[in-house]
Scaffold this active site. Structure first.
Site, PDB file in Angstrom:
ATOM      1  N   LYS A 126      61.054  26.442  48.059  1.00  0.00           N
ATOM      2  CA  LYS A 126      62.079  26.943  48.994  1.00  0.00           C
ATOM      3  C   LYS A 126      61.380  27.516  50.211  1.00  0.00           C
ATOM      4  O   LYS A 126      60.232  27.962  50.124  1.00  0.00           O
ATOM      5  CB  LYS A 126      62.897  28.046  48.331  1.00  0.00           C
ATOM      6  CG  LYS A 126      64.252  28.270  48.979  1.00  0.00           C
ATOM      7  CD  LYS A 126      65.280  27.319  48.416  1.00  0.00           C
ATOM      8  CE  LYS A 126      66.597  27.395  49.149  1.00  0.00           C
ATOM      9  NZ  LYS A 126      67.619  26.610  48.442  1.00  0.00           N
ATOM     10  N   ASP A 166      69.883  24.739  53.772  1.00  0.00           N
ATOM     11  CA  ASP A 166      70.475  25.829  52.987  1.00  0.00           C
ATOM     12  C   ASP A 166      71.250  26.654  54.028  1.00  0.00           C
ATOM     13  O   ASP A 166      71.640  26.098  55.070  1.00  0.00           O
ATOM     14  CB  ASP A 166      69.370  26.646  52.274  1.00  0.00           C
ATOM     15  CG  ASP A 166      69.923  27.585  51.198  1.00  0.00           C
ATOM     16  OD1 ASP A 166      70.160  27.131  50.070  1.00  0.00           O
ATOM     17  OD2 ASP A 166      70.141  28.786  51.487  1.00  0.00           O
TER      18      ASP A 166
HETATM   19  P1  NDP Z   1      76.159  27.648  55.402  1.00  0.00           P
HETATM   20  O1  NDP Z   1      75.215  28.277  56.347  1.00  0.00           O
HETATM   21  O2  NDP Z   1      76.732  26.325  55.707  1.00  0.00           O
HETATM   22  O3  NDP Z   1      77.373  28.647  55.096  1.00  0.00           O
HETATM   23  C1  NDP Z   1      77.146  29.908  54.598  1.00  0.00           C
HETATM   24  C2  NDP Z   1      78.482  30.625  54.456  1.00  0.00           C
HETATM   25  O4  NDP Z   1      78.288  31.828  53.729  1.00  0.00           O
HETATM   26  C3  NDP Z   1      79.084  31.041  55.801  1.00  0.00           C
HETATM   27  O5  NDP Z   1      80.469  31.065  55.690  1.00  0.00           O
HETATM   28  C4  NDP Z   1      78.514  32.440  55.983  1.00  0.00           C
HETATM   29  O6  NDP Z   1      79.273  33.289  56.824  1.00  0.00           O
HETATM   30  C5  NDP Z   1      78.550  32.960  54.557  1.00  0.00           C
HETATM   31  N1  NDP Z   1      77.481  33.951  54.388  1.00  0.00           N
HETATM   32  C6  NDP Z   1      76.155  33.741  54.458  1.00  0.00           C
HETATM   33  N2  NDP Z   1      75.476  34.879  54.288  1.00  0.00           N
HETATM   34  C7  NDP Z   1      76.396  35.826  54.100  1.00  0.00           C
HETATM   35  C8  NDP Z   1      76.318  37.203  53.859  1.00  0.00           C
HETATM   36  N3  NDP Z   1      75.141  37.842  53.781  1.00  0.00           N
HETATM   37  N4  NDP Z   1      77.488  37.879  53.684  1.00  0.00           N
HETATM   38  C9  NDP Z   1      78.677  37.223  53.770  1.00  0.00           C
HETATM   39  N5  NDP Z   1      78.809  35.920  53.999  1.00  0.00           N
HETATM   40  C10 NDP Z   1      77.691  35.230  54.158  1.00  0.00           C
HETATM   41  O7  NDP Z   1      75.370  27.611  54.007  1.00  0.00           O
HETATM   42  P2  NDP Z   1      75.658  26.703  52.706  1.00  0.00           P
HETATM   43  O8  NDP Z   1      77.104  26.466  52.562  1.00  0.00           O
HETATM   44  O9  NDP Z   1      74.724  25.566  52.740  1.00  0.00           O
HETATM   45  O10 NDP Z   1      75.138  27.682  51.543  1.00  0.00           O
HETATM   46  C11 NDP Z   1      76.003  28.580  50.858  1.00  0.00           C
HETATM   47  C12 NDP Z   1      75.383  28.950  49.535  1.00  0.00           C
HETATM   48  O11 NDP Z   1      75.203  27.771  48.740  1.00  0.00           O
HETATM   49  C13 NDP Z   1      73.999  29.600  49.596  1.00  0.00           C
HETATM   50  O12 NDP Z   1      73.879  30.511  48.523  1.00  0.00           O
HETATM   51  C14 NDP Z   1      73.047  28.433  49.348  1.00  0.00           C
HETATM   52  O13 NDP Z   1      71.820  28.867  48.849  1.00  0.00           O
HETATM   53  C15 NDP Z   1      73.843  27.671  48.305  1.00  0.00           C
HETATM   54  N6  NDP Z   1      73.500  26.266  48.129  1.00  0.00           N
HETATM   55  C16 NDP Z   1      73.530  25.398  49.190  1.00  0.00           C
HETATM   56  C17 NDP Z   1      73.234  24.059  48.984  1.00  0.00           C
HETATM   57  C18 NDP Z   1      73.357  23.067  50.084  1.00  0.00           C
HETATM   58  O14 NDP Z   1      73.199  21.868  49.781  1.00  0.00           O
HETATM   59  N7  NDP Z   1      73.617  23.444  51.313  1.00  0.00           N
HETATM   60  C19 NDP Z   1      72.822  23.557  47.662  1.00  0.00           C
HETATM   61  C20 NDP Z   1      72.920  24.549  46.609  1.00  0.00           C
HETATM   62  C21 NDP Z   1      73.220  25.844  46.865  1.00  0.00           C
HETATM   63  P3  NDP Z   1      78.707  33.653  58.303  1.00  0.00           P
HETATM   64  O15 NDP Z   1      78.782  32.377  59.061  1.00  0.00           O
HETATM   65  O16 NDP Z   1      79.613  34.722  58.801  1.00  0.00           O
HETATM   66  O17 NDP Z   1      77.296  34.115  58.098  1.00  0.00           O
HETATM   67  O1  2IT Z   2      69.775  25.487  46.774  1.00  0.00           O
HETATM   68  C1  2IT Z   2      69.710  24.244  46.846  1.00  0.00           C
HETATM   69  O2  2IT Z   2      69.688  23.525  45.842  1.00  0.00           O
HETATM   70  C2  2IT Z   2      69.688  23.637  48.193  1.00  0.00           C
HETATM   71  N1  2IT Z   2      69.777  24.341  49.185  1.00  0.00           N
HETATM   72  C3  2IT Z   2      69.518  22.149  48.333  1.00  0.00           C
HETATM   73  C4  2IT Z   2      68.082  21.759  48.226  1.00  0.00           C
HETATM   74  C5  2IT Z   2      67.780  20.312  48.513  1.00  0.00           C
HETATM   75  O3  2IT Z   2      66.573  20.012  48.509  1.00  0.00           O
HETATM   76  O4  2IT Z   2      68.675  19.494  48.720  1.00  0.00           O
END
Ligand code: NDP
Ligand code: 2IT
Length: 446
Positions: A126, A166
């Site tokens: 990561k 992420d």
């Molecule tokens: P994005 O940046 O697309 O979206 C993040 C969302 O979460 C936004 O709505 C943001 O609001 C909110 N957010 C982030 N930090 C905070 C905080 N500290 N407090 C409140 N709200 C918060 O990210 P993703 O959708 O990609 O990721 C979301 C989660 O999913 C994370 O935990 C990530 O690790 C996990 N994840 C993502 C994967 C992926 O493929 N993208 C795969 C597996 C897990 P704001 O815009 O106001 O900050």
């Molecule tokens: O937390 C996760 O699994 C991710 N942000 C996706 C990682 C990836 O390599 O697609």
């Protein structure tokens, strides 16, 4: 916790002071490993667990860049290459002001077991930065990404380490990162990053995969009790990549999604979220969630700084960030009749919240299983890149569905085998751990 594991946990805490999220992730894994360590003490005796808690390599670097006003800005970049027993390091990059080594290590540690669970040949890693993309122009984002890659490029490669997105890193940022990698190396090495755009080596379904996968996992859990996502009332937090696609898949499967949120508050929509409007506000305009309620008129309300988990629903998909759902919220959700929860985010539930849910009989899908669809589809993207092939949406979607079904069944079967039927936390952690541990044992003292 087993005494042998407790001793080891204390040592991890001592060697990694102040990294509370990493401590939490290690504790969750150790709590779940009790039954396997009882049956196979050699995993502790051989030092495998101690080795797993020590990243193979940790890279921390300066990221200098110039903002639109001509001022020099400095951020800190990270890449933690945690474990390569099963394949090249694989895991996302997070750009958020809260990022520090402890967050990257918790995410990297989780990623090892998640990636093992997918059944794909990928190790765990990561990275990211404390860079805050909020309010930055496209040009600033590009200059930051170029500077970040100017250091990172020497550490990654399709056979070495394959980053992806992420929080704060989506297709736009992957584009700027890929462009800079290509300039520096003079190689169109498509397999070096995943989450790429469709015309330059990306995979269909990768943008949707994490949210879709989390809902598929929830559906599988519900089916063990003769129910399904059809007819459920769903609470989603966040409004980024994972949240939007969790909403989409929930709606496709016949559920009504009541909520979405961002760091400023949440919206409730009793008629069900209007996904097209939400995408317009969040993805196209990169706006705030309050704008959704304003434009939806009287049918939706915005609650500033409120807790989305106060809203009653039967299924919860927390999809924002770590520790966004605490013990108090868990008790509220249980009182309000929650049946299932699938973690779309990484570690969104505190440990106490998780314990309450499991104790109350809520079907609980931990992130390393429930959100594994994203990284699994990244591995499908790597397969397409390696064979210079492009798969159709339907073909890739079927593959994702099969991966999530297999993964669900493996967690359930493992939980059963180790005497904790229905406990997906135990099942996911043990199934992931055993696969990595056995590979490490076979490869000598590594
Ligand atoms: P994005 O940046 O697309 O979206 C993040 C969302 O979460 C936004 O709505 C943001 O609001 C909110 N957010 C982030 N930090 C905070 C905080 N500290 N407090 C409140 N709200 C918060 O990210 P993703 O959708 O990609 O990721 C979301 C989660 O999913 C994370 O935990 C990530 O690790 C996990 N994840 C993502 C994967 C992926 O493929 N993208 C795969 C597996 C897990 P704001 O815009 O106001 O900050
Ligand atoms: O937390 C996760 O699994 C991710 N942000 C996706 C990682 C990836 O390599 O697609």
């Amino acid at each position: 916790m087993e005494p042998g594991l407790e001793k080891l946990r204390d040592e991890v805490f001592r060697r990694n002071p102040g990294e509370s999220e990493f401590h939490q992730a290690v504790t969750e894994v150790f709590e779940a490993l009790g039954p396997v360590v009882n049956r196979h003490p050699e995993y502790v005796e051989s030092g495998i667990l101690r080795r797993m808690c020590e990243p193979e390599r940790q890279i921390i670097f300066r990221v200098p860049w110039v903002d639109d006003n001509g001022h020099v800005q400095i951020n800190r970049g990270f890449r933690v290459e945690f474990n390569s027993a099963l394949g090249p390091y694989k895991g996302g990059l997070r750009f958020h002001p809260s990022v520090y080594l402890g967050i990257i290590k918790f995410l990297g540690f989780e990623q090892i077991f998640k990636n093992a669970l997918t059944g794909m040949p990928i190790g765990g890693g990561k990275g990211g930065s404390d860079f805050n993309p909020a309010g930055r122009t496209d040009a600033e984002i590009m200059r930051f990404c170029q500077s970040f890659m100017t250091e990172l490029y020497r550490h990654i490669g399709e056979y070495t380490d394959v980053p992806a997105g992420d929080i704060g890193v989506g297709t736009r940022e992957i584009g700027y990162l890929f462009g800079q990698y290509k300039r520096i190396t003079n190689r169109f090495e498509s397999g070096v990053l995943t989450g790429k755009g469709m015309s330059w080596g990306g995979s269909l379904v990768r943008p949707e995969a994490t949210g879709y996968g989390a809902v598929m996992f929830a559906d599988q859990m519900l089916r063990t009790r003769g129910a399904s996502m059809d007819g459920q009332t769903v609470l989603v937090s966040g409004s980024g990549n994972v949240a939007l696609n969790a909403i989409a898949k929930s709606q496709q499967l016949g559920a009504t999604v009541l909520t979405a949120s961002d760091s400023s508050g949440y919206v409730v929509d009793e008629d069900g979220i209007d996904l097209e409007l939400l995408r317009q506000v969040k993805e196209v305009r990169r706006g705030r969630i309050a704008e959704y309620a304003e434009e939806r008129g009287g049918r939706s309300r915005f609650v500033a700084d409120g807790c989305v988990w106060d809203v009653p629903g039967t299924v919860a998909i927390p999809s924002a960030t770590q520790n966004e759902l605490d013990d108090k919220s868990a008790l509220t959700l249980i009182d309000n009749g929650l049946v299932a929860l699938a973690e779309g985010a990484n570690m969104p539930c505190t440990q106490k919240a998780t314990e309450h849910m499991i104790h109350a009989g809520v079907l609980f899908g931990p992130g390393k299983a429930a959100n594994a669809g994203g990284v699994a589809t990244s591995a499908l993207e790597m397969q397409q890149n390696a064979s210079r092939d492009t798969w159709s949406f339907e073909y890739t979607h079927d593959k994702l569905e099969q991966i999530m079904t297999d993964l669900h069944d493996r967690c359930l079967e493992t939980a059963d085998r180790y005497g904790t039927p229905g406990n997906y936390v135990v099942g996911a952690n043990i199934a992931g751990f055993v696969k990595v541990a056995d590979a490490m044992l076979a490869q000598g003292v590594i």
